[in-house]
Design an enzyme around this catalytic site. Sequence first.
Site, PDB file in Angstrom:
ATOM      1  CE1 TYR A  70      -4.058  -1.956   1.216  1.00  0.00           C
ATOM      2  CE2 TYR A  70      -2.495  -3.334   2.183  1.00  0.00           C
ATOM      3  CZ  TYR A  70      -3.343  -3.136   1.923  1.00  0.00           C
ATOM      4  OH  TYR A  70      -4.383  -4.420   1.960  1.00  0.00           O
ATOM      5  CG  ASP A  84     -11.264   5.343   8.302  1.00  0.00           C
ATOM      6  OD1 ASP A  84     -11.961   6.160   8.781  1.00  0.00           O
ATOM      7  OD2 ASP A  84     -11.618   4.289   7.778  1.00  0.00           O
ATOM      8  NE  ARG A 176      -9.676   1.028   8.852  1.00  0.00           N
ATOM      9  CZ  ARG A 176     -10.779   0.306   9.285  1.00  0.00           C
ATOM     10  NH1 ARG A 176     -11.514   0.997  10.348  1.00  0.00           N
ATOM     11  NH2 ARG A 176     -11.211  -0.988   9.429  1.00  0.00           N
TER      12      ARG A 176
END
Length: 297
Positions: A70, A84, A176
């Site tokens: 990511y 988030d 997260r």
Amino acid sequence: MLPLVSGILLLDKPVGLSSNAALGRAKHALGMRKAGHTGTLDPLASGLLVLCFGEATKVAGYLLDGDKTYRAEVRLGVTTETDDAEGAVVESRPVPVLDEEAVERALAGFRGAIEQVPPMYSALKRDGERLYQLARRGETVERPARAVTVHDLVLLSRKDDRIELRVRCSKGTYIRSLARDLGEQLGCGAHLSALRRTHSEPFDIADAVDLEALLAMDSADARARLKPPDQALLQLPAIELDPDQAARVLNGQRLAGLATAAEGLVRLYAPQGFIGIGQSDGRGALQPKRLFRVALD
């Protein structure tokens, strides 16, 4: 009418769309009903979503354990209910002056095998109920830490209260939670403000099709983007079968006397192509495990 087709679609999911909604639109574009994905992306996230269609849904389970990569943007100084950008702000704190060395010291503690507490807003279950359902009622419960592995964690940039990271991690890793815990390590709190998946082993975002582009195609062109199901299994050894062996395997029969293959799962091929997955005992015997509907004549 289009013929039955099976394969794997690499989709570049846009921000703001759930994985299930993206899957539904892809099914419509391809004109196919039987489909599934191999790991969700939150609506906040964009990037690689691996979708399996037709017989290729049989390999979906073999993709779930793969590592993911990511690009993550972390906003320092602000914590949220969901960890988030979609959640309500819980607390704001001043961001200390942080040089690159200080950030690198903090990141070092999140590399390798780590213990991670999942966020309350997650699909994990507690007594048969999703955690996010409890969270929406204002309930918070203890969540046991889970072992995950962060193979690579690279600082890409730092500007004001934003940090951009590249993360390659094992399945089950919550980016997260990583953002939340990094913020606490830096003393100011943080949340995940943006996320893009660029790799889902063994597939890369460079080979993905944009959803908008996919929806502009006719069904034949959209189906032409499908990758063969065995592309999900290239890490497994391959065994070539003759027509008689292939026919027996497709009837569910066990084979013996094959050229020795290492013990474990193997890809099986008839002269016409890929026919499924087998289990080798390492001594020349083979048991069919997962078979595909194919025509051998």
